[in-house]
Design a protein around this motif. Structure first.
Motif, PDB file in Angstrom:
ATOM      1  N   ASN A  59    -112.275  90.415 -12.021  1.00  0.00           N
ATOM      2  CA  ASN A  59    -113.908  91.422 -12.519  1.00  0.00           C
ATOM      3  C   ASN A  59    -113.302  92.429 -13.260  1.00  0.00           C
ATOM      4  OD1 ASN A  59    -114.646  94.129 -11.668  1.00  0.00           O
ATOM      5  ND2 ASN A  59    -116.722  92.586 -11.099  1.00  0.00           N
ATOM      6  N   HIS A  60    -112.264  92.482 -13.967  1.00  0.00           N
ATOM      7  CA  HIS A  60    -111.869  92.958 -15.106  1.00  0.00           C
ATOM      8  C   HIS A  60    -111.967  92.782 -15.816  1.00  0.00           C
ATOM      9  CE1 HIS A  60    -109.144  96.310 -17.123  1.00  0.00           C
ATOM     10  NE2 HIS A  60    -109.064  95.158 -17.950  1.00  0.00           N
ATOM     11  N   PHE A  61    -111.762  91.431 -16.467  1.00  0.00           N
ATOM     12  CA  PHE A  61    -112.015  91.130 -17.636  1.00  0.00           C
ATOM     13  C   PHE A  61    -113.581  90.297 -17.969  1.00  0.00           C
ATOM     14  CE2 PHE A  61    -107.333  90.786 -17.097  1.00  0.00           C
ATOM     15  CZ  PHE A  61    -107.263  91.346 -18.593  1.00  0.00           C
ATOM     16  N   SER A  62    -113.801  89.714 -16.734  1.00  0.00           N
ATOM     17  CA  SER A  62    -114.975  88.957 -16.393  1.00  0.00           C
ATOM     18  C   SER A  62    -116.407  89.456 -16.346  1.00  0.00           C
ATOM     19  CB  SER A  62    -114.852  87.259 -16.608  1.00  0.00           C
ATOM     20  OG  SER A  62    -114.547  88.133 -14.951  1.00  0.00           O
ATOM     21  N   GLY A  63    -115.802  90.668 -15.339  1.00  0.00           N
ATOM     22  CA  GLY A  63    -117.429  90.897 -14.284  1.00  0.00           C
ATOM     23  C   GLY A  63    -118.100  90.843 -13.617  1.00  0.00           C
ATOM     24  N   LYS A  64    -117.426  88.694 -12.719  1.00  0.00           N
ATOM     25  CA  LYS A  64    -117.241  88.053 -12.237  1.00  0.00           C
ATOM     26  C   LYS A  64    -116.880  88.657 -10.656  1.00  0.00           C
ATOM     27  CE  LYS A  64    -116.843  83.383  -9.414  1.00  0.00           C
ATOM     28  NZ  LYS A  64    -115.795  82.335 -10.469  1.00  0.00           N
ATOM     29  N   ASN A  65    -117.613  88.767  -9.548  1.00  0.00           N
ATOM     30  CA  ASN A  65    -117.378  89.546  -8.474  1.00  0.00           C
ATOM     31  C   ASN A  65    -116.239  89.235  -7.682  1.00  0.00           C
ATOM     32  OD1 ASN A  65    -117.314  90.988  -5.472  1.00  0.00           O
ATOM     33  ND2 ASN A  65    -119.330  89.755  -4.779  1.00  0.00           N
ATOM     34  N   CYS A  66    -114.813  89.255  -7.708  1.00  0.00           N
ATOM     35  CA  CYS A  66    -113.447  88.615  -6.879  1.00  0.00           C
ATOM     36  C   CYS A  66    -113.015  88.953  -7.815  1.00  0.00           C
ATOM     37  CB  CYS A  66    -113.794  86.902  -8.296  1.00  0.00           C
ATOM     38  SG  CYS A  66    -111.841  85.898  -7.852  1.00  0.00           S
ATOM     39  N   PRO A  67    -112.109  89.079  -7.240  1.00  0.00           N
ATOM     40  CA  PRO A  67    -112.170  88.714  -5.225  1.00  0.00           C
ATOM     41  C   PRO A  67    -112.893  89.431  -4.430  1.00  0.00           C
ATOM     42  CG  PRO A  67    -110.282  89.511  -5.568  1.00  0.00           C
ATOM     43  CD  PRO A  67    -110.900  90.476  -7.419  1.00  0.00           C
ATOM     44  N   ARG A  68    -113.897  88.539  -4.409  1.00  0.00           N
ATOM     45  CA  ARG A  68    -114.988  88.964  -3.819  1.00  0.00           C
ATOM     46  C   ARG A  68    -114.516  89.875  -2.026  1.00  0.00           C
ATOM     47  NH1 ARG A  68    -118.313  87.088   0.289  1.00  0.00           N
ATOM     48  NH2 ARG A  68    -117.356  84.723   0.362  1.00  0.00           N
ATOM     49  N   ASN A  69    -113.966  88.964  -1.289  1.00  0.00           N
ATOM     50  CA  ASN A  69    -113.776  89.849   0.187  1.00  0.00           C
ATOM     51  C   ASN A  69    -112.960  90.718  -0.327  1.00  0.00           C
ATOM     52  OD1 ASN A  69    -114.225  87.579   2.377  1.00  0.00           O
ATOM     53  ND2 ASN A  69    -113.488  86.537   0.521  1.00  0.00           N
ATOM     54  N   MET A  70    -111.790  91.084  -1.269  1.00  0.00           N
ATOM     55  CA  MET A  70    -111.300  92.322  -1.573  1.00  0.00           C
ATOM     56  C   MET A  70    -112.534  93.579  -2.148  1.00  0.00           C
ATOM     57  SD  MET A  70    -107.173  91.317  -2.634  1.00  0.00           S
ATOM     58  CE  MET A  70    -107.170  90.156  -3.216  1.00  0.00           C
ATOM     59  N   ARG A  71    -113.393  93.114  -2.716  1.00  0.00           N
ATOM     60  CA  ARG A  71    -114.779  93.882  -3.549  1.00  0.00           C
ATOM     61  C   ARG A  71    -115.405  93.987  -2.242  1.00  0.00           C
ATOM     62  NH1 ARG A  71    -114.865  94.650  -8.485  1.00  0.00           N
ATOM     63  NH2 ARG A  71    -117.194  94.776  -8.104  1.00  0.00           N
ATOM     64  N   GLU A  72    -115.302  93.105  -0.954  1.00  0.00           N
ATOM     65  CA  GLU A  72    -116.482  93.536  -0.531  1.00  0.00           C
ATOM     66  C   GLU A  72    -115.646  94.708   0.657  1.00  0.00           C
ATOM     67  OE1 GLU A  72    -117.895  90.407   1.227  1.00  0.00           O
ATOM     68  OE2 GLU A  72    -119.496  90.254  -0.576  1.00  0.00           O
ATOM     69  N   GLY A  73    -114.829  94.695   0.083  1.00  0.00           N
ATOM     70  CA  GLY A  73    -114.100  95.770   1.343  1.00  0.00           C
ATOM     71  C   GLY A  73    -113.196  95.248   3.106  1.00  0.00           C
ATOM     72  N   ASN A  74    -112.541  93.533   2.830  1.00  0.00           N
ATOM     73  CA  ASN A  74    -112.057  93.512   4.094  1.00  0.00           C
ATOM     74  C   ASN A  74    -110.594  93.613   3.847  1.00  0.00           C
ATOM     75  OD1 ASN A  74    -114.816  92.292   4.808  1.00  0.00           O
ATOM     76  ND2 ASN A  74    -114.328  90.134   4.507  1.00  0.00           N
ATOM     77  N   ILE A  75    -109.968  93.949   3.118  1.00  0.00           N
ATOM     78  CA  ILE A  75    -108.685  94.500   2.510  1.00  0.00           C
ATOM     79  C   ILE A  75    -108.934  94.681   1.388  1.00  0.00           C
ATOM     80  CG2 ILE A  75    -106.363  93.893   2.294  1.00  0.00           C
ATOM     81  CD1 ILE A  75    -106.795  93.809   5.213  1.00  0.00           C
TER      82      ILE A  75
END
Length: 219
Positions: A104-120
């Motif tokens: 996400n830092h470079f492209s704004g893509k929601n990746c890594p999605r699970n981490m960004r959703e707080g699973n870890i």
């Protein structure tokens, strides 16, 4: 740079994604490492620029690490393995922790999605990296350069063989073929380099209950 495969299918592990690249990835993307709950598989040396960041800077500067999210894997363990791998890469390449970033830092893509959703959470991963000892077990270098294929036992119908073929090609990411044996059918894989890799392939076929018999033949 940390990514997730975003592929929850059963069997979509590190080996399957690495073989996808080896056999010719259909997507215009590539990455250096794939990590699951059992192993980290390297597809490219760090000197190779991989296309995964969504930006020229990220592609040019990044070492791309994909974390598997397959439904039959342990996501937490995959994250822990990724942290060990990242710590080792940092040590080998003299990379500061501040340079460990999300896709996400470079492209704004929601990746890594699970981490960004707080699973870890991302902060939990960074803490794991800081606490990691960097002693990720490396794959032993291949000394057996002989080529092998794995052949299944026979199936009574072509449809049964095609079902196995579909799993090998689309879940495992392997090259595979159907061949006729008198009035029955069998499935054979593409080539493996070294008996150890071929044996692992045969065991994976049997573990997935695709065949009771999996024979290894030299080519």
């Amino acid at each position: 740079m940390v990514h997730e495969t975003d592929n929850p299918r059963s069997g979509a592990d590190a080996d399957a994604h690495a073989r996808l690249q080896y056999n010719g990835n259909s997507r215009s993307a590539s990455w250096h490492y794939t990590v699951d709950d059992k192993e980290a598989v390297q597809s490219f040396e760090h000197i190779w620029r991989c296309w995964a960041a969504g930006s020229t800077t990220g592609n040019n500067q990044g070492i791309q690490v994909e974390v598997c999210v397959n439904s039959d894997g342990n996501y937490l363990k995959a994250i822990q393995n990724a942290a060990e791998l990242i710590a080792k890469i940092m040590k080998d390449e003299n990379i500061p922790i501040s340079n460990v970033v999300q896709h996400n830092h470079f492209s704004g893509k929601n990746c890594p999605r699970n981490m960004r959703e707080g699973n870890i959470t991302w902060s939990q991963l960074i803490t794991m990296v800081k606490n990691a000892n960097g002693n990720v077990q490396q794959q032993k270098p291949i000394t057996d350069n002989n080529k092998y294929r794995v052949l299944t036992g026979t199936y009574a119908t072509k449809q049964a063989a095609e079902s196995v073929l579909d799993v090998l090609k689309h879940r495992f990411g392997w090259l595979a073929y159907i061949e006729q044996d008198t009035k029955q059918w069998r499935v054979k894989t593409g080539t493996f380099t070294g008996m150890t890799a071929a044996q692992a392939g045969a065991e994976k076929i049997k573990a997935a209950k695709l065949a009771q018999i999996a024979n290894i033949v030299a080519i």
